[in-house]
Design an enzyme around this catalytic site. Sequence first.
Site, short mmCIF file in Angstrom:
data_model
loop_
_atom_site.label_atom_id
_atom_site.label_comp_id
_atom_site.label_asym_id
_atom_site.label_seq_id
_atom_site.Cartn_x
_atom_site.Cartn_y
_atom_site.Cartn_z
N HIS A 308 11.65 -19.28 9.18
CA HIS A 308 10.20 -19.22 9.37
C HIS A 308 9.52 -19.60 8.07
O HIS A 308 10.02 -19.25 7.00
CB HIS A 308 9.78 -17.79 9.77
CG HIS A 308 8.43 -17.74 10.38
ND1 HIS A 308 7.29 -17.73 9.63
CD2 HIS A 308 8.05 -17.72 11.68
CE1 HIS A 308 6.25 -17.70 10.45
NE2 HIS A 308 6.68 -17.71 11.69
N ASP A 365 11.06 -16.24 18.39
CA ASP A 365 11.62 -17.00 19.51
C ASP A 365 13.08 -16.71 19.79
O ASP A 365 13.61 -17.12 20.81
CB ASP A 365 11.45 -18.51 19.25
CG ASP A 365 9.99 -18.93 19.31
OD1 ASP A 365 9.28 -18.41 20.17
OD2 ASP A 365 9.57 -19.75 18.48
N1 ACO Z 1 18.97 -23.75 10.83
C1 ACO Z 1 19.57 -24.28 9.75
N2 ACO Z 1 18.96 -24.48 8.57
C2 ACO Z 1 17.67 -24.13 8.47
C3 ACO Z 1 16.98 -23.56 9.56
C4 ACO Z 1 17.66 -23.37 10.77
N3 ACO Z 1 17.04 -22.85 11.83
N4 ACO Z 1 15.70 -23.31 9.18
C5 ACO Z 1 15.59 -23.70 7.91
N5 ACO Z 1 16.78 -24.19 7.48
C6 ACO Z 1 17.11 -24.66 6.11
C7 ACO Z 1 16.56 -26.05 5.85
O1 ACO Z 1 17.51 -27.05 6.15
C8 ACO Z 1 16.26 -25.97 4.36
O2 ACO Z 1 17.47 -26.09 3.67
P1 ACO Z 1 17.49 -26.80 2.22
O3 ACO Z 1 16.67 -25.90 1.32
O4 ACO Z 1 18.93 -26.87 1.86
O5 ACO Z 1 16.86 -28.15 2.41
C9 ACO Z 1 15.78 -24.54 4.17
O6 ACO Z 1 16.43 -23.79 5.20
C10 ACO Z 1 14.26 -24.36 4.27
O7 ACO Z 1 13.88 -24.90 5.53
P2 ACO Z 1 12.54 -25.70 5.76
O8 ACO Z 1 12.70 -26.59 6.95
O9 ACO Z 1 12.06 -26.31 4.48
O10 ACO Z 1 11.59 -24.49 6.08
P3 ACO Z 1 10.19 -24.61 6.73
O11 ACO Z 1 9.45 -23.42 6.28
O12 ACO Z 1 9.57 -25.93 6.47
O13 ACO Z 1 10.50 -24.57 8.30
C11 ACO Z 1 10.99 -23.75 10.46
C12 ACO Z 1 10.38 -23.44 9.08
C13 ACO Z 1 10.37 -25.04 11.02
C14 ACO Z 1 10.65 -22.61 11.40
C15 ACO Z 1 12.51 -23.91 10.32
O14 ACO Z 1 13.07 -22.71 9.82
C16 ACO Z 1 13.20 -24.30 11.63
O15 ACO Z 1 13.28 -25.48 11.95
N6 ACO Z 1 13.67 -23.29 12.44
C17 ACO Z 1 14.24 -23.58 13.74
C18 ACO Z 1 13.14 -23.78 14.77
C19 ACO Z 1 12.44 -22.49 15.14
O16 ACO Z 1 13.07 -21.47 15.37
N7 ACO Z 1 11.11 -22.54 15.20
C20 ACO Z 1 10.27 -21.40 15.57
C21 ACO Z 1 9.54 -20.89 14.37
S1 ACO Z 1 8.61 -19.45 14.77
C22 ACO Z 1 7.28 -20.02 15.62
O17 ACO Z 1 6.82 -21.09 15.43
C23 ACO Z 1 6.73 -19.17 16.60
#
Ligand code: ACO
Length: 430
Positions: A308, A365
């Site tokens: 998140h 979620d």
């Molecule tokens: N699985 C694997 N790796 C992940 C995940 C995941 N679900 N989420 C984040 N990471 C990793 C990224 O690859 C990144 O790694 P790095 O630092 O080596 O590059 C690091 O964790 C940070 O991730 P970001 O994408 O930069 O984090 P951001 O804050 O931009 O994204 C998000 C947040 C979009 C929710 C992301 O965690 C994700 O894609 N999660 C899966 C989708 C999801 O569950 N969405 C619902 C969110 S809650 C809502 O909207 C109601």
Amino acid sequence: MTDATAKLRIADKDHELSTVPSTIGDVGLDIGALRSDTGFVTFDPGYANTASTESNITYIDGGNGTLWHRGYKIEDLAENCGFLEVAYLLLFGELPDQDALDAWRAKVRQHTLLNEELKRFFDAFPRSAHPMAILSSATNAISTFYEAYYNPKDPDAVRESATRLIAKMPTVAAWAYKKSIGQPYIYPRNDLSYVENFLHMMFALPVEDSPVDKVVAQALNVLLILHADHGQNCSTATVRFVGSSQANLFASVAAGMNALWGPLHGGANQEVVEMLHAIHVDPDMTVEKAVSRAKDKNDPYRLMGFGHRIYRNYDPRAKILKRFADDVLGTVSRDDPLLEIANHLEKVALEDDYFVSRKLYPNVDFYSGLIFRALGFPTRMFTVLFAIGRLPGWIANWMEMHEHGDNKIARPRQIYTGEALRDFVPIAER
Ligand code: ACO
């Protein structure tokens, strides 16, 4: 924190930035004059470090996993309130007393019907249409019946539009579902509560009596409350962004629905269940393989329902839902092998250094889809349920923007990285 100032040094020249105080949590640096004073703009892709507004609706402490609406803890609201009560709190700033709540419920009840002409609109979609596409299209379509209520600066018109949206959305959602399964549309019943009425329109048939299951209604009530608002998330920021052009409330909310639909936002609840299902049915896929694929930077696979932007701790809504998933599945007597897979996946991920070091925890979620499923909703309706829940939050933010006189159209800058000026080449010479 108040009255602090900050200095920014660019090429040996100091520029003073004033701060924007908060009640609690992040304090802002006001960079409004930065470009005119220095020639620089800030660069913040994804707005990860940018406050786009002041707001007094929702407070989140991502480090501690805290969520409050108008100063009330989400845990207290989920345990003690009805969804319309929380909607009232978000929209009007205070919890209603009994008279105010009764009046609000009655007002919502008045508007549950859709104009009969809209029925033909539902008929025009293919049976296979995703209900989120129908939901956002119908929200725009509803606006065509209420053009006299478009003015964002007319508080009576806005209040009326807000009530209509909240009242009609369950009808739209249920009709989108009925359309997809070829069953007749069921009209609202105003003797039922908001949530019961929605379940009635979703699952009743005109040929038989089908009373609403009270346990299912109570569970759905909690789920809607847990989705009701969440600060400046992607869809809410979209609603404000669109509304900043003074587009009407219906148009702004329809845009927010489309933002919510994406798999990285509200669409994740559908993706989580599809991910768990794939682990369940594919003999080559295990929880361990899923975790390993999610860690592989060359693989686009992510653990859906994990991570998140704001929470660097357990999402408090996911915490409530994890407990709730066991209760609900037990009460509705539905064993779901996917719950066991979800629990196992969470355990493996939370013991893995990749997830621990990045502070990636289950978000709202991760467990919501399993509960929606246990309550009898098809997977493709999950994000629609999120949208019904989030509606008061979108509207409250849109109203706050206009009430606070945030009259600036949203219009970020960019850092141009394209070609420098070049001579035009006639087509014959290209
Ligand atoms: N699985 C694997 N790796 C992940 C995940 C995941 N679900 N989420 C984040 N990471 C990793 C990224 O690859 C990144 O790694 P790095 O630092 O080596 O590059 C690091 O964790 C940070 O991730 P970001 O994408 O930069 O984090 P951001 O804050 O931009 O994204 C998000 C947040 C979009 C929710 C992301 O965690 C994700 O894609 N999660 C899966 C989708 C999801 O569950 N969405 C619902 C969110 S809650 C809502 O909207 C109601």
